[in-house]
Design a protein around this motif. Structure first.
Motif, short mmCIF file in Angstrom:
data_model
loop_
_atom_site.label_atom_id
_atom_site.label_comp_id
_atom_site.label_asym_id
_atom_site.label_seq_id
_atom_site.Cartn_x
_atom_site.Cartn_y
_atom_site.Cartn_z
N GLU A 1 0.87 -1.31 0.09
CA GLU A 1 -0.07 -0.03 0.05
C GLU A 1 0.75 1.19 0.10
OE1 GLU A 1 -3.33 0.28 2.76
OE2 GLU A 1 -4.28 -1.76 2.12
N GLU A 2 2.29 1.08 0.51
CA GLU A 2 3.04 2.39 0.61
C GLU A 2 3.22 2.90 -0.96
OE1 GLU A 2 3.66 -0.34 2.53
OE2 GLU A 2 2.77 0.68 4.20
N GLU A 3 3.43 1.70 -1.89
CA GLU A 3 3.58 2.20 -3.37
C GLU A 3 2.44 2.53 -3.95
OE1 GLU A 3 7.04 -1.28 -4.36
OE2 GLU A 3 4.92 -1.44 -5.30
N ALA A 4 1.34 2.20 -3.49
CA ALA A 4 -0.11 2.65 -4.08
C ALA A 4 -0.33 4.35 -3.72
CB ALA A 4 -1.20 2.03 -3.56
N LEU A 5 0.39 4.43 -2.35
CA LEU A 5 0.16 5.86 -1.67
C LEU A 5 1.06 6.71 -2.55
CD1 LEU A 5 -0.83 7.91 0.36
CD2 LEU A 5 0.92 7.12 1.91
N ALA A 6 2.29 6.06 -2.80
CA ALA A 6 3.20 7.11 -3.56
C ALA A 6 2.59 7.18 -5.03
CB ALA A 6 4.63 6.14 -3.70
N MET A 7 2.00 6.30 -5.49
CA MET A 7 1.33 6.43 -6.95
C MET A 7 0.37 7.59 -6.72
SD MET A 7 -0.29 3.39 -9.06
CE MET A 7 -1.44 4.02 -10.61
N ILE A 8 -0.67 7.65 -5.67
CA ILE A 8 -1.46 8.80 -5.65
C ILE A 8 -1.00 10.02 -5.55
CG2 ILE A 8 -3.11 9.56 -4.09
CD1 ILE A 8 -3.98 6.48 -3.41
N GLN A 9 -0.01 9.99 -4.73
CA GLN A 9 0.71 11.35 -4.58
C GLN A 9 1.46 11.91 -5.91
OE1 GLN A 9 3.37 10.40 -1.39
NE2 GLN A 9 1.49 10.63 0.16
N MET A 10 1.89 10.89 -6.99
CA MET A 10 2.60 11.19 -7.89
C MET A 10 1.31 11.64 -8.94
SD MET A 10 2.84 9.88 -11.32
CE MET A 10 2.43 7.98 -10.98
N MET A 11 0.21 10.97 -8.89
CA MET A 11 -0.99 11.37 -9.75
C MET A 11 -1.17 13.05 -9.66
SD MET A 11 -2.90 8.21 -10.69
CE MET A 11 -3.03 7.16 -9.25
N ASN A 12 -1.52 13.25 -8.03
CA ASN A 12 -1.76 14.34 -7.71
C ASN A 12 -0.98 15.73 -7.95
OD1 ASN A 12 -4.40 13.87 -7.01
ND2 ASN A 12 -3.73 13.04 -4.72
N THR A 13 0.32 15.10 -8.05
CA THR A 13 1.33 16.23 -8.31
C THR A 13 1.43 16.59 -9.87
OG1 THR A 13 2.95 15.39 -6.74
CG2 THR A 13 3.85 16.48 -8.59
N LYS A 14 1.17 15.55 -10.65
CA LYS A 14 0.74 15.98 -12.05
C LYS A 14 -0.53 16.86 -12.36
CE LYS A 14 3.30 12.15 -13.94
NZ LYS A 14 4.09 12.17 -14.95
N ILE A 15 -1.47 16.73 -11.54
CA ILE A 15 -2.59 17.48 -11.55
C ILE A 15 -2.27 18.68 -11.41
CG2 ILE A 15 -4.84 17.97 -10.54
CD1 ILE A 15 -5.20 14.82 -10.01
N ASP A 16 -1.67 19.19 -10.01
CA ASP A 16 -1.22 20.34 -9.60
C ASP A 16 -0.19 20.97 -10.59
OD1 ASP A 16 -2.36 20.10 -7.18
OD2 ASP A 16 -0.51 19.13 -5.86
N GLU A 17 0.66 20.27 -11.38
CA GLU A 17 1.36 20.77 -12.28
C GLU A 17 0.74 21.02 -13.72
OE1 GLU A 17 4.43 17.95 -12.44
OE2 GLU A 17 5.46 18.79 -10.51
N ASN A 18 -0.44 20.64 -13.69
CA ASN A 18 -1.55 20.80 -14.85
C ASN A 18 -0.81 19.87 -16.20
OD1 ASN A 18 -3.62 22.39 -14.06
ND2 ASN A 18 -1.78 23.93 -13.97
N THR A 19 -0.42 18.80 -15.76
CA THR A 19 0.39 18.04 -17.06
C THR A 19 -0.58 16.76 -17.30
OG1 THR A 19 1.81 16.93 -15.10
CG2 THR A 19 2.85 18.73 -16.60
#
Length: 186
Positions: free
Chosen positions: A51-69
């Motif tokens: 689940e730690e890898e799943a959490l990291a994946m969620i955080q990566m996806m949300n960073t891309k949203i914040d960066e508008n990519t």
């Protein structure tokens, strides 16, 4: 060039579903999807180990949203806040007004039309809110379920590339589908 801005986050809604930003608390469901060998057999990406890898994946996806990519949504049934899948747009190409759609759903929700309903909702957002000209999907040639969803939603098969992707020490094929804004019928 298309200007992309996912702020504020665009919550979406369809007849049976709500589309919201993924939260850290969605890690168990993301892990359940991305650690399932049957779910991942057509996805050339590493299987999550915890689940730690799943959490990291969620955080990566949300960073891309914040960066508008890129943008991903957690998709929930209207009567629940628990996600049944996650879906979004990847490889956004603002210079070409183009993006790629992707979707994954928990196996117990297969065959109920949720993915097709989601694709229609996301295409409406892509074409009529963001202003994309075209949306593509890249799938494994053996993923017949995904091909049916795409074709049902107006995508056409544009190409079948032979051994164009190297994954897990082998060359694999990919099939590319596409739809133009003028072809989209909500």
């Amino acid at each position: 060039m298309l200007t992309i801005n996912f702020q504020p986050f665009p919550n979406l809604e369809s007849e049976r579903l709500v589309f919201r930003r993924l939260k850290d608390s969605d890690a168990p469901e993301v892990f359940k999807i991305r650690s399932n060998p049957e779910r991942m057999k057509f996805i050339p990406r590493p299987i999550l180990q915890n689940e730690e890898e799943a959490l990291a994946m969620i955080q990566m996806m949300n960073t891309k949203i914040d960066e508008n990519t890129d943008i991903n949504w957690g998709v929930c049934l209207k009567n629940s806040d628990k996600i049944i899948g996650f879906m979004g747009f990847y490889r956004v190409q603002p210079e070409s007004y183009r993006t790629e759609i992707g979707y994954m759903i928990l196996p117990e929700y297969d065959g109920k039309g949720y993915v097709s309903e989601s694709v229609t909702t996301m295409l409406n957002y892509a074409f009529n809110t963001v202003g994309f000209h075209s949306v593509e999907a890249v799938i494994d040639p053996n993923n017949f379920g995904s091909a049916r969803v795409l074709e049902k939603n107006g995508f056409r098969k544009e190409a079948h590339f032979i051994e164009n992707f190297f994954w897990n020490n082998e060359f694999i094929d990919s099939v590319h589908y596409g739809i133009l804004k003028r072809e989209f019928v909500k």
